[in-house]
Design an enzyme around this catalytic site. Structure first.
Site, short mmCIF file in Angstrom:
data_model
loop_
_atom_site.label_atom_id
_atom_site.label_comp_id
_atom_site.label_asym_id
_atom_site.label_seq_id
_atom_site.Cartn_x
_atom_site.Cartn_y
_atom_site.Cartn_z
N SER B 121 -36.15 0.74 58.44
CA SER B 121 -35.03 0.72 59.40
C SER B 121 -34.06 1.85 59.10
CB SER B 121 -34.28 -0.60 59.31
OG SER B 121 -33.07 -0.53 60.04
N TYR B 134 -29.26 -6.17 53.83
CA TYR B 134 -30.44 -5.80 54.61
C TYR B 134 -30.74 -4.31 54.43
CZ TYR B 134 -33.14 -4.84 58.92
OH TYR B 134 -34.07 -4.44 59.84
#
Lengths: 441, 229
Positions: B121, B134
């Site tokens: 990501s 995250y």
């Protein structure tokens, strides 16, 4: 977000949801005052918009089963007709009935009971539907078919999503030997010649006419009548017969911006129509055309709706009963020609007999015209509405974005019965669209 | 799932692996019907590291392309309060994906061919207050993929790092994302298929994220720590 149909008019602020499962869908449906399902947004007007909750079926798009012997496909409502062609044409199957775009969902095709170029012979989409699973106002799923809750089945086909949310359906595909079409064009110098061509060629599997609505006086209604048949293997040259379902990837054009409204004026439209007719009239031989160009010529121009500019456009589509057709069509074409706002795309088509609860088609002729939205064309459209009333025609709700509740009732006596069925089944409070509100359905 | 559709449309047989694989039966049928390819389902738990060897051994046929789309966005605030939550985010986004790709890498190495695709990501490109648990897990995963690529580069095995921005999936459902920066899963799938063909190393989907990341990475820390982005 702001939602509109394919015509980009009207534009309505609405909350949208894209449930991923039947349970998701039920939760949303039960928690909202009223909802309407929306497929791929190809209805032209406000049929698939509910400000409170518009339920997009794009995530409910799985194919469930296919029977090689009967050609029966079971699929969820969000599957596109184009996906069905892509998956099954290579195996020798094609939709039994298809509208002029492959970008419609199965659910949308059922809700609008769409028709194709073979209506005069094979009827509307309902012909190929075996059964439908539909979620009612209580969140329960009901199956309806030709012999199971026939009433719900009949009103769901053509019911514009107002009888519940279509979840899945079984449809039958037709077996074809190739992806090619044998196309024949007939140039008809005026309306009566065009109508005669349809009557003479009524055994053709597919027929449709492009009509020049700028032409007037003795040219009024001049048309190119285009006939088609699925090409058999034996009718293909050996180069094509080797791979009968192969199609070259076509370049797709995309309209990246809204055309300025000045682009479409009476001169440009007239010139386009003139050239189109003259060049078409020269190509009257039989030719082989691939399925995509034959059935879906406009799909190769993505976002073609932007040609009509930022304000959008509306499509006027009506049908006249057979005995009133010539007079009704003449009246419409004269009005359009004298108003000088010709339509870029005008399509004429013969319908065969149809007896259904709330679907659009009836035996006769249907005419579809596109108009950019402006004061002049809206005034013209109101005049055309009156002609439809006078000649006992009716309107196609999948195209409509503007007629009034009175006009609907003056043209379609079935509307009140449709409302009472909705009331009796407790559907009218739960399922509503902006169109249904406008038409008091 | 969009990647499976894309690869199936190119004629590849598909192996779908997930927790509760049987819940994917409808998707299996859908892909088989649409693309006329074989689809098999395999029970797989990214967090159960000790099962990964047996999982790969039990696949039957070792795939040519393996795509790891495992991830958990989690809740940053909860992760700050509860170490268990933080640990689950790190294990789901880093430990689990790294472990399974590591096992597959060894099998691919033995065979001498294959493509490993890791979906990481852009959040891993720089830690931000709003999602650094995250983000740090994804950063670890990105570094892992880079190392794996380095290790296997001369052995005929290709490793592709995919850095998507916002994608409209179940993970981001309900979040208020800017529409212009949000891509559809089908676009990510297209990009992955294209990158596999071209043997790309690192791709951003959509491309504007390359620019955004480029800028964000160059903001001096003294300034960055005061920003709310």
């Amino acid at each position: 977000m702001k939602l509109s149909g394919w015509g980009r008019y009207p534009l309505i602020e609405a909350s949208t949801y894209a449930p991923r499962s039947e349970d998701d869908l039920r939760d949303i449906l039960l928690s909202k005052k009223s909802v309407i399902a929306r497929g791929n947004g190809r209805a032209y007007g406000d049929s698939a918009i509910n400000a409170d909750a518009t339920l997009e079926t794009r995530c409910l798009n799985r194919m469930i089963s296919f029977d090689q012997t009967s050609g029966q496909l079971v699929a969820e409502a969000g599957v596109l007709l184009g996906d069905i062609v892509a998956a099954f044409l290579p195996r020798g199957w094609f939709p039994m009935v298809t509208p002029g775009t492959k970008f419609v969902t199965l659910g949308g095709a059922i809700a609008a009971d769409v028709h194709g170029k073979n209506h005069h012979k094979e009827g509307s989409f309902r012909t190929c539907v075996d059964w439908i699973d539909i979620m009612g106002s209580d969140g329960e799923v009901h199956r309806c078919s030709w012999d199971e809750d026939r009433d719900l089945f009949d009103y769901t086909l053509g019911g514009m999503g107002l009888t519940g949310v279509i979840l899945r359906a079984a449809i039958r595909l037709r077996s074809v030997e190739s992806g090619w079409m044998r196309q024949r064009t007939i140039a008809a110098p005026n309306l009566s010649a065009a109508l005669e061509a349809f009557e003479v060629e009524k055994n053709a599997t597919y027929s449709v006419a492009w009509i020049d609505c700028c032409a007037s006086n003795r040219n009024l209604g001049r048309s190119l009548v285009i006939l088609g048949e699925h090409a058999k293997l034996s009718e293909l040259p050996s180069s094509k017969a080797k791979e009968p379902f192969h199609k070259k990837t076509k370049w797709k054009i995309s309209i990246p911006f809204d055309f300025p409204s000045i682009f479409l004026n009476r001169f440009s439209v007239r010139a386009f129509n003139n050239i189109y007719y003259q060049s078409g009239a020269k190509k009257i031989d039989v030719r082989l055309v691939d399925w995509d160009s034959y059935f879906y010529p406009l799909d190769s121009v993505l976002n073609w709706n932007r040609i009509y500019g930022r304000k959008g456009f509306s499509q006027f589509q009506c049908v006249f009963p057979l005995e009133q057709s010539e007079a009704g069509l003449t009246a419409i074409l004269e009005e359009v020609a004298s108003a000088g706002c010709g339509s870029f795309l005008a399509v004429l088509k013969r319908f065969g007999p149809q007896d259904s609860s709330f679907s659009f088609p009836m035996e006769g002729y249907t005419l579809a015209l596109d108009f950019p939205i402006n004061d002049k064309t809206l005034r013209l459209a109101e005049k055309l509405d009156q002609i439809v009333i006078d000649f006992k025609g009716r309107f196609y709700l999948a195209k409509d974005s503007r007629i009034s509740a009175q006009t609907l009732r003056a043209t379609d006596v079935r509307a009140d019965k449709f409302c009472s069925v909705r009331n009796a089944r407790g559907l009218s409070t739960r399922f509503a669209s902006a169109q249904a509100d406008r038409l008091v359905l | 799932m969009a990647v499976a559709h894309k690869l199936a449309s190119m004629g590849h047989p598909i192996q779908l692996a997930a927790r509760g694989a049987n819940s994917l039966l409808a998707d299996k049928t859908n892909i088989e019907l649409r693309y006329n390819v074989t689809v098999t389902l395999h029970e797989f738990d990214a967090l159960a590291l000790d099962t990964h060897d047996a999982f790969v051994a039990g696949l039957g046929e070792l795939p040519q392309i393996a795509v790891c789309a495992v991830g958990l966005l989690g809740d940053q605030y909860q992760a700050e309060q509860d170490v268990q939550v933080a640990s689950l985010i790190v294990r789901s986004n880093f430990e689990g994906p790294a472990s399974i790709l590591g096992v597959l890498a060894n099998h691919f190495e033995k065979r001498g061919s294959g493509i490993l695709v890791g979906i990481s990501s852009v959040a891993g490109e720089r830690g931000r207050a709003t999602n650094y648990v995250y983000g740090s897990a994804k950063a670890g995963f990105t570094a892992f993929l880079s190392g794996l690529r380095n290790r296997l580069a001369r052995k005929g095995i290709h490793v592709l790092t995919v850095l998507p921005g916002f994608v409209a999936t179940r993970m981001t459902e309900g979040l208020d994302l800017p529409a212009t920066l949000t891509t559809q899963p089908s676009r990510v799938a297209e990009a992955i298929a294209h990158a596999c063909k071209r043997k790309k190393n690192v791709i951003y989907v959509g491309r504007v994220w390359w620019l955004i990341t480029f800028v964000i990475r160059r903001i001096p820390e003294a300034l960055f720590k005061r920003l709310r982005i």
